[in-house]
Design an enzyme around this catalytic site. Structure first.
Site, PDB file in Angstrom:
ATOM      1  N   SER A  73       0.854  -1.191   0.000  1.00  0.00           N
ATOM      2  CA  SER A  73       0.000   0.000   0.000  1.00  0.00           C
ATOM      3  C   SER A  73       0.888   1.240   0.000  1.00  0.00           C
ATOM      4  O   SER A  73       1.960   1.237   0.620  1.00  0.00           O
ATOM      5  CB  SER A  73      -0.857   0.000   1.270  1.00  0.00           C
ATOM      6  OG  SER A  73      -1.364   1.301   1.521  1.00  0.00           O
TER       7      SER A  73
ATOM      8  N   TYR B 176      -2.353  -0.747  10.001  1.00  0.00           N
ATOM      9  CA  TYR B 176      -2.391  -1.296   8.632  1.00  0.00           C
ATOM     10  C   TYR B 176      -1.053  -1.053   7.927  1.00  0.00           C
ATOM     11  O   TYR B 176      -0.477  -1.962   7.314  1.00  0.00           O
ATOM     12  CB  TYR B 176      -3.543  -0.631   7.891  1.00  0.00           C
ATOM     13  CG  TYR B 176      -3.648  -0.917   6.411  1.00  0.00           C
ATOM     14  CD1 TYR B 176      -3.996  -2.172   5.936  1.00  0.00           C
ATOM     15  CD2 TYR B 176      -3.424   0.103   5.477  1.00  0.00           C
ATOM     16  CE1 TYR B 176      -4.105  -2.414   4.565  1.00  0.00           C
ATOM     17  CE2 TYR B 176      -3.535  -0.131   4.112  1.00  0.00           C
ATOM     18  CZ  TYR B 176      -3.873  -1.396   3.660  1.00  0.00           C
ATOM     19  OH  TYR B 176      -3.985  -1.632   2.307  1.00  0.00           O
TER      20      TYR B 176
END
Ligand code: NAP
Ligand code: 2V4
Length: 253
Positions: A147, A160
């Site tokens: 990400s 995350y």
């Protein structure tokens, strides 16, 4: 165009979103694709049916990643079905895509949630790679879907982003480890990508995510899948250990 005829691929988390687009794209290039899913058996079945209807080859593989036996479950089914379809357990392309997303401000993070995020997003991919290594031939491919949030600050995404930072270490260290076998290991890092979830139907949320990209839009999963297909192809044979920013310029600031 990437040509993946006679290749086999496993895409984790391919029942929907980015993983689904990757599975469809690899199948379009001729690969036999294992469409992994956790709970979405019906959705995975539709992905397999769609690939077959378009003339491609695919089968579904179920396993919940996170629990200790998840990786064994995945590979028992994967190996049996590869053997059935090809007469061998050779796996040319592994895409570690399955992942949990979620936000919590630093003061709100619980140990239980942190452990679950780490187990699914970082620990499981490492043990999937470990288990896949005996199946992946020389010149194979490993692609880890991370990400842009490992490079873009957003305090509620710290957990995350930590899991994705850990995932990216697999790319760095395994690329060196597997170099002599000409197996490449790369990270693909999307920014906001419309995975079909309700969030992307909320105009204000979509607009806020869109304006982060240099293109003023959120990505479609197919845009990420195209990059993965390139990295999976022979043309990308000299790219290993890299971080491929597929955030549409979100990381430009
Ligand atoms: P998504 O639509 O939520 O789909 C997630 C997929 O992963 C599903 O197929 C799901 O399977 C599977 N999965 C999740 N947890 C699992 C578990 N514990 N065990 C087995 N399977 C599990 O996700 P997405 O948005 O396409 O994201 C795909 C990847 O791209 C993720 O790694 C995510 O971090 C990354 N990413 C996404 C974005 C974005 O904006 N969407 C941006 C950057 C990076 P079932 O539903 O069948 O259980
Ligand atoms: O903001 C993100 C982002 C996001 C979201 O849009 C919400 C979603 C789809 O539920 C989860 C999500 C996952 C992500 O990996 C990102 C992301 O990578 C991202 C975002 C904003 C700015 C830069 C980014 O790299």
């Amino acid at each position: 165009m990437p040509n993946l005829t006679d290749k086999t691929a496993l895409v984790t988390g391919a029942s929907r979103g980015i993983g689904r687009a990757i599975a469809e794209r690899l199948a379009r290039e001729g690969a036999l694709v294992a469409v992994h899913y956790g709970t979405g058996g019906e959705a995975a079945g539709q992905v397999v049916d769609g690939i077959r209807a378009a003339g491609g080859r695919a089968f579904a593989v179920q396993a919940e990643l996170g629990p200790a036996d998840g990786v064994d479950t995945l590979f028992e089914s994967l190996e049996a079905q590869l053997e059935e379809h090809t007469g061998s357990t050779r796996l040319d392309i592994l895409v570690n895509n399955a992942g949990l997303m979620g936000t919590a401000l630093p003061g709100e993070i619980t140990g239980e949630w942190f452990d679950r995020m780490m187990a699914v997003n970082a620990k499981a991919p490492l043990f999937v790679v470990q288990r896949a290594l005996s199946l992946i031939p020389d010149h194979g491919r490993i692609i880890n879907i991370s990400s842009g949030l490992t490079r873009f600050a957003a305090p509620e995404q710290v957990t995350y982003a930590m899991t994705k930072g850990a995932l990216e270490q697999i790319t760095l260290h395994l690329a060196r480890h597997l170099g002599e076998r000409r197996i490449t290991v790369n990270t693909v890092a999307p920014g906001s990508t419309d995975n079909g979830s309700a969030l992307f139907q909320i105009p204000a949320a979509r607009a806020a995510m869109s304006q982060l990209s240099a293109f003023g839009e959120v990505a479609e999963p197919a845009a990420i899948a195209d990059v993965v297909a390139f990295l999976a192809s022979a043309d990308a044979r000299w790219i290993t250990g890299s971080f491929v920013d597929t955030s549409g310029g979100t990381l430009l600031g």
